[in-house]
Design an enzyme around this catalytic site. Structure first.
Site, mmCIF file in Angstrom:
data_model
loop_
_atom_site.group_PDB
_atom_site.id
_atom_site.type_symbol
_atom_site.label_atom_id
_atom_site.label_comp_id
_atom_site.label_asym_id
_atom_site.label_seq_id
_atom_site.Cartn_x
_atom_site.Cartn_y
_atom_site.Cartn_z
ATOM 1 N N LYS A 1 -18.276 35.347 23.560
ATOM 2 C CA LYS A 1 -19.415 34.447 23.344
ATOM 3 C C LYS A 1 -20.641 34.949 24.097
ATOM 4 O O LYS A 1 -20.540 35.397 25.248
ATOM 5 C CB LYS A 1 -19.035 33.044 23.814
ATOM 6 N N SER B 1 -20.303 24.673 21.413
ATOM 7 C CA SER B 1 -21.307 25.724 21.345
ATOM 8 C C SER B 1 -20.731 27.119 21.104
ATOM 9 O O SER B 1 -21.485 28.074 20.920
ATOM 10 C CB SER B 1 -22.102 25.740 22.661
ATOM 11 N N SER C 1 -16.970 22.620 24.099
ATOM 12 C CA SER C 1 -17.555 23.745 23.369
ATOM 13 C C SER C 1 -16.568 24.793 22.881
ATOM 14 O O SER C 1 -16.932 25.650 22.069
ATOM 15 C CB SER C 1 -18.623 24.432 24.234
#
Length: 478
Positions: A84, A158, A182
């Site tokens: 990420k 996220s 997330s």
């Protein structure tokens, strides 16, 4: 014949060690697939094809030196992973999902990225992330991460790009992060496994965990794959505010092959706005747990109002604490700017009071559910939502409240520090994934992984990569 990207992480690792697939062949296959599909899916922010190929060549040389002796070979040798874009990866763009950092390059790896490299993983690149990890959707100026089962719908956030990379076969597994859900939210939206570990299980270095909400977490297609990743990731570094001892080598992966005795499972009652398919997913999972011999009963409800005000203080302060040059503030998305404005209004006394209040709330919540080995609920209250449906650019506070209404229970484990896992145990009639969430006792990832593997065996979900079922809409991502 099974495509290479349809192999699970564990199967890809075994194929490398058995010399049935070369590391270069595996990496090139994934890179071709990324090139063919990423523009539709929005999974990757940066693809590091040269770096991945160099790493694969190093793995091949290591295998050649080892010959038939596999002793000492690391567990992720040659396995292609994604990271990420809120974790720095040395030499790659490090935007944290924001146009404010569109020219920033990471000078060094995050500690957890270094552990993945040390375990032999080949890093394919960094995945699309919500700006500063602030939102339950992943729609940035760079791309919108989309559900591979319906490209008109979002991938959650996220860690949306990370979840897409796993679900669509663009990586064998992924490193995400979870400060309010997330990892688990996009796992539910994309039909994969997402695990938020206990507070202190994985080091946040070079960042900090001063407020105690966020942690690294793995995304994978199977429970065993998630356990294997966490086995590697579970390290601490000096200075961590909360640090747990690393598990014995391979312990968590072994837990997925261990029978779990009868457990007590509490089921959270449905909320007023819960989609029928989310309620059905939870109910069917509760019924399956009872069939498997567990003691299942209704638990006391959880009302987000109990934590909303204090959680919002911490969430806004986290956004405000990101150092952004003043001349670049205008590049931020409306939600981020609103959160930073809110966070800047709180003084140290208000922040401390919110932290103390949440600590008291965490103790009360743990006591409320102390009789249960795990608490069951839907991960989100709706199936994957249409891209843009949570966003109100003219009213970012409304965006924030919509997010919490969509994911009212995921922040609980971030507040208490407990481990929590989302499992892709349900599909809607039109094929959209719906996740169910199990939150365990503090530090007991072993129990969650054993239970998750048992459910996976009893009601298997697809392990092959998602097949795209919708065309990209004509409109641009926000």
């Amino acid at each position: 014949m099974t495509d290479l990207h349809d192999l699970t992480l564990t199967e890809q690792a075994a194929a490398i060690r058995d010399r049935t697939v070369s590391p270069t062949e595996l990496v090139d296959h994934h890179l071709r697939r990324i090139e063919e599909t990423n523009s539709d899916l929005g999974a990757y922010r940066t693809v590091d094809a040269p770096g991945a190929r160099r790493a694969a060549a190093v793995v091949e040389a290591r295998l050649a030196v080892a010959g038939d002796d596999d002793e000492g070979l690391p567990p992720l040798l040659g396995v292609p992973l994604s990271v990420k874009d809120t974790w720095p990866v040395a030499g790659l763009p490090f935007t944290a999902g924001s146009a404010a950092f569109d020219d920033r390059t990471a000078p060094a790896d995050a500690a957890v990225v270094g552990t993945l490299r040390a375990a032999g993983a080949v890093l394919l690149g960094t995945t699309t992330a919500a700006e500063f990890g602030c939102s339950a959707y992943t729609e940035t100026v760079f791309a919108a991460a989309r559900c591979p089962y319906d490209l008109t719908r979002g991938a959650g956030g996220s860690s949306g790009g990370a979840a897409v990379s796993v679900a669509a076969g663009l990586a064998a597994g992924a490193l995400g992060s979870d400060g309010g859900g997330s990892v688990r939210i996009p796992a539910a939206a994309c039909g994969v496994v997402g695990l938020k570990p206990s507070r202190g299980r994985v080091t946040p270095a070079p960042g900090t965990d001063a407020l105690g909400l966020a942690t690294a977490g793995p995304l994978a297609r199977t429970v065993a794959d998630a356990a294997l990743l966490l086995d590697v990731m579970a390290v601490s570094t000096p200075g961590d505010a909360a640090a747990l001892p690393a598990p014995l080598h391979g312990y968590l992966r072994a837990c997925t092959e261990r029978e779990t005795g009868p457990l007590r499972i509490g089921v959270l009652p449905p909320t007023a706005g819960q989609h029928p398919e989310a309620a059905l997913a939870c109910r069917r999972t509760a019924e399956l747990l009872a069939v498997l011999g567990h003691h299942v009963e209704e638990a006391l409800p959880l009302d987000p109002v109990e934590y909303l005000a204090d959680f919002t203080v911490l969430w806004s302060v986290l956004a405000a604490a990101v150092p952004v040059p003043p001349e670049r503030e205008e590049r931020l998305l409306p939600l981020t700017r609103w959160l930073r404005t809110r966070g800047g209004e709180h003084d140290a006394v208000r922040l401390y009071a919110a932290m103390a209040s949440l600590l008291t709330r965490a103790r009360a919540l743990c006591h409320r559910y102390a009789e249960f080995d795990a608490v069951l609920s839907p991960t989100t209250d709706q199936p994957p939502l249409p891209v843009g449906s949570l966003v109100d650019a003219d009213d970012p506070e409304r965006t924030y409240l919509r997010m919490l209404a969509h994911t009212p229970r995921t922040p609980l484990a971030n507040i208490t520090g407990q481990p929590s896992i989302s499992l892709p145990l349900h599909r809607t009639p039109d094929g959209l994934p719906v996740g169910v969430m199990l939150t365990g006792r503090l530090h007991r990832e072993d129990v969650l992984l054993s239970l998750g593997a048992q459910l996976e065996q009893a009601r298997p979900w697809p392990h092959h990569a998602a097949r795209q079922t919708a065309k990209r809409p004509e409109r641009r991502a926000r």
